[in-house]
Design a protein around this motif. Structure first.
Motif, PDB file in Angstrom:
ATOM      1  N   ASP A  10      -1.770  -4.829   5.396  1.00  0.00           N
ATOM      2  CA  ASP A  10      -1.546  -4.901   4.007  1.00  0.00           C
ATOM      3  C   ASP A  10      -2.459  -6.044   3.106  1.00  0.00           C
ATOM      4  N   LYS A  63      -1.125  -5.362  -4.560  1.00  0.00           N
ATOM      5  CA  LYS A  63      -0.923  -5.057  -2.905  1.00  0.00           C
ATOM      6  C   LYS A  63      -1.263  -3.468  -2.950  1.00  0.00           C
ATOM      7  N   GLN A  87      -0.900  -1.594   0.407  1.00  0.00           N
ATOM      8  CA  GLN A  87       0.110  -1.475   1.072  1.00  0.00           C
ATOM      9  C   GLN A  87      -0.364  -0.065   2.986  1.00  0.00           C
TER      10      GLN A  87
END
Lengths: 176, 122
Positions: B3, B10, B12
């Motif tokens: 990730d 973020k 992922q």
């Protein structure tokens, strides 16, 4: 924050630090949502705020008064107008105001902000193909995605201001 | 694939099938120079995609905001993926106006070669 003459007036002086941009983006968006009741406009003017502040912090001069941001609603020809202005200090030799004016004129040269935005995207793609580099999408994104008209000026020696004006559509009409 | 966590952003990486890698974007992409963060990550993803013959799906539905420099980084990814013949799909929430406007505009890079697709979800 609110007075008899306007439904919306906010003025902030922000230290020219990158970390301040996102809280201000959110604050401007929430003020817009609170007064005008539109989530789309919250996102759009929040984005406009962030793009203008990014430019001010990237290209401005350090100033103890910080970067000034004014968000206000006014009436123009029986239409509500929301104006977001960002005022910052610039070096006396800076060409940034002239560069901004050129970019605004370039956007106005297209039939619509959408056409200008597509042209800017294509330029970024071609540059990426060549060697990478800066995008230059901020102002044209304000015009296209933010639905704002742009102007810039110098309110005082050593300062520049960029104004993004959003004309509220009349009830029952989509934004142009 | 690892990730990416950088500031408020973020990404992922999920591989649910042997032919596809999904990149789920959440939070905000508001770094001063997102290309410096994203390009090395995209290079790793593209290398893995070429090595394992994977298509890449980018999911932006849960992303709150990105700055225009992030759009530049995404365009660079589109360009690089096409040059490497890696199929890219961009998925966004057409019920969110800023996402609809941003990603509909990027359709200008669809060239009928099947290497770039858009999927709108709401």
């Amino acid at each position: 924050m609110t007075n008899d003459a306007r439904d919306l007036y906010v003025e902030l002086h922000i230290p020219p630090e990158w970390s301040r941009i996102d809280p201000v983006r959110q604050a401007v968006g929430l003020c817009v949502a609170a007064v005008l009741g539109s989530e789309d406009l919250r996102d759009a003017l929040g984005m406009v705020c962030a793009e203008l502040l990014e430019n001010a912090i990237k290209y401005g001069r350090s100033d103890p008064r910080g970067v000034r941001l004014v968000l206000r609603q006014s009436a123009q020809d029986n239409q509500k107008v929301v104006t977001l202005s960002v005022i910052n200090a610039v070096e006396s030799a800076s060409h940034h105001l002239a560069v901004l004016q050129q970019r605004i004129d370039w956007i106005r040269g297209y039939d619509s902000p959408a056409e200008a935005y597509m042209a800017a995207l294509t330029t970024v793609y071609e540059r990426a193909e060549a060697q990478g580099g800066e995008g230059g999408l901020g102002l044209v994104r304000i015009a296209y995605e933010g639905g704002c008209q742009l102007d810039c000026d110098s309110p005082a020696e050593g300062y520049m201001a960029v104004h993004a004006r959003y004309i509220m559509p009349s009830p029952g009409k989509d934004h142009p | 694939m690892e990730d990416l966590i950088a500031g408020d952003l973020k990404i992922q990486a999920i591989q649910r099938s042997p032919t596809l890698i999904e990149l789920l974007w959440t939070g905000k992409s508001n770094a001063r120079n997102p290309t410096a963060i994203l390009q090395p990550y995209f290079s790793q993803v593209l290398a893995a995609a070429m090595d394992q013959k994977l298509a890449i799906e980018l999911h932006f539905e849960k992303l709150e905001h990105f700055n225009s420099s992030t759009i530049t980084a995404i365009i660079q990814l589109i360009q690089e993926a096409r040059s490497k013949a890696v199929k890219l799909t961009l998925t966004f929430d057409h019920g969110v106006k800023w996402q609809k406007l941003s990603f509909d505009a990027l359709r200008v890079f669809s060239k009928g070669d099947g290497l770039l697709e858009f999927r709108s979800a709401s």
